[in-house]
Design an enzyme around this catalytic site. Sequence first.
Site, mmCIF file in Angstrom:
data_model
loop_
_atom_site.group_PDB
_atom_site.id
_atom_site.type_symbol
_atom_site.label_atom_id
_atom_site.label_comp_id
_atom_site.label_asym_id
_atom_site.label_seq_id
_atom_site.Cartn_x
_atom_site.Cartn_y
_atom_site.Cartn_z
ATOM 1 C CB THR A 135 -0.920 0.071 1.226
ATOM 2 O OG1 THR A 135 -0.139 0.405 2.391
ATOM 3 C CG2 THR A 135 -1.655 -1.236 1.444
ATOM 4 C CG ASP A 136 1.213 5.825 -1.501
ATOM 5 O OD1 ASP A 136 2.236 6.035 -0.817
ATOM 6 O OD2 ASP A 136 0.934 6.505 -2.503
ATOM 7 C CD1 TRP A 137 5.582 5.766 4.024
ATOM 8 C CD2 TRP A 137 4.999 4.246 2.495
ATOM 9 N NE1 TRP A 137 6.648 4.893 3.848
ATOM 10 C CE2 TRP A 137 6.316 3.957 2.920
ATOM 11 C CE3 TRP A 137 4.417 3.405 1.551
ATOM 12 C CZ2 TRP A 137 7.052 2.882 2.422
ATOM 13 C CZ3 TRP A 137 5.147 2.334 1.045
ATOM 14 C CH2 TRP A 137 6.442 2.091 1.480
#
Length: 619
Positions: free
Chosen positions: A326-328
């Site tokens: 996932t993105d942060w």
Amino acid sequence: MTASLSTAPDGTRYRDLNRNGVMDPYEDPRLPIAERVADLVSRLSLEEKAGLMIQTIVSTTTDGEVDGPAFMPGRTTAREFVEGSHITHLNIHQIPDPRAMARWVNALQRVAAASGHGIPVTISTDPRHSFTENWGASFTAGHLSAWPEPLGLGAIADPGVVREFADIARREYTAVGIRSALHPTLDVATEPRWARQYSTFGQDADLVGRLGVAYLDGFEGDRLTSASVACMAKHFPGGGPEKDGEDPHFPYGTDQVYPGGMFEYHLEPFRRVIERGVSAIMPSYGVPRGLVLDGERVEEVGFGFNHQIITGLLREKLGFDGVVCTDWGLVTESRMMGKVLPPRSWGVEHLSEIERFRKALDAGCDQFGGEDDPALLIELVRSGAVPESRLDVSVARLLRVKFELGLFDDPFVDEDAAAEVVGSAEFRAIGTQAQSRSTVILPGGSGDAASVLPLRPGTAVHAPDISDEALREAGLEPVAEPADADVAILRLAPPFEPRDHFMLESSFHAGSLAFDDEVVATVAEVAAAAPTVVTVHLERPLLLAPLLPHAHAVVATFGASEGAILDALTGRVPAEGRLPFEIPRSTEAVLAGHSDVPGGTADPVFEGGRATLEVRADA
């Protein structure tokens, strides 16, 4: 006690990672990676598995000692993440000098070798080979060789140059122990106002795909080895078509829209790299609005939570079996430097944190970027909500990459070599030349560009934003007043709307593309006194039309030092860039365009792909 290099009864040398005096299958360098992965997964505790599924931001130290003073005081230390939470995927921001960085990595690998099953650490980074400092997206080159932004590589439009850049960047990364690149960005730059365009290759999806493949060739090679850097292509399925050009890091930028029906266009670069082979994929933060695939309306939740996109499209239709990270900060709130950013749980804000973890797992994600604590993953399994076997699938993918990179067999780097390799004179010279090559020289409206370019030796130049030292080094004569100049060079900063409410927001140059009236007036005033060349850092498709009547030439740069700019203007290094995107005529034309369509604004000033004017030094 750390893992020691041991010898099996048959003479095989191996690292005794669990320190039991036996060469277990996962420690055996002769076995196929699949067997080593399966053996290790069977040995891991739930806590160790959950730790592998977290990738967190960690502060390096200023002196290179693993417990030394941190660049970001107050954060959990790398040692604490490894020893306390079994987290061995660590994302770094600031780094010390190369020798100190290598020393820190080696010390951290010794900490990891003394913990549990001795799983080595994978160090990751966002891009850090250019000029834009944005803690949510990229870092300046610092000790590394400096190149144009990816947008400048897109302007050169040569896969060979991208492959050369990626190979050099790989050598610099591996020298200091960085083995995971949170790039390339394969988003297609179709929304002129979007702040992240500088990190893309431009608006041409076919070119983005070809350059993306070359990028992977340089970083990963034909397959991952101990000499590779594993790449994470982002932001699937293409993060360019953001409504109103806002960025989905922020609550006002959640919507990804396709008014022109161009979803497949944005997906194309990802098809190319998946077919070629890529280690990892990062989904976009964005929420698809009104998107229909195969006759089915796509759930309007962030792509990292979206089963139709991650499992249905990426896994099943496109056949990707690598890591999905996932993105942060999808699950929990982020804090840094006194600012807060809410969880990027767009479309599922109503879910609890533990429910967000579960939805992302159900979507098909393997790892959670920017999170600090695996406790909720552990709770999901212990409560019976998620079977441990589901974690095993993701853990196996993550471990496979570590094994392929050779980290289990030798995670250490040569501290002396790091100081020699990183930012070497050879690498810096090649990067600076690429900065010049990416330049696009465009015609102005106040005179023929050929009457002032190339700048010839001895030319008197008024350039208030370029140092006298750089001018003299280029063979030019600096003068203080435009009236005394043969040519004036004005170096303009790109316009944007400053914002600073949320964490990271001040680094994102969004909003208006128009230069202030005062800037245009200054250009006109100087141009009245001397033939004028305007250089602009083109991080987005800025509205250049008001500048053109006052300039003999407008020079688009995409991350370039003053020396590199002067090399292009003198013709010492021929500019060869092409505009990586269309330059719109007006704000009204931008507003009337479709966010997912490349170019397409009414009566553009310059079409995307417009070639530079030829400027060559006299033979």
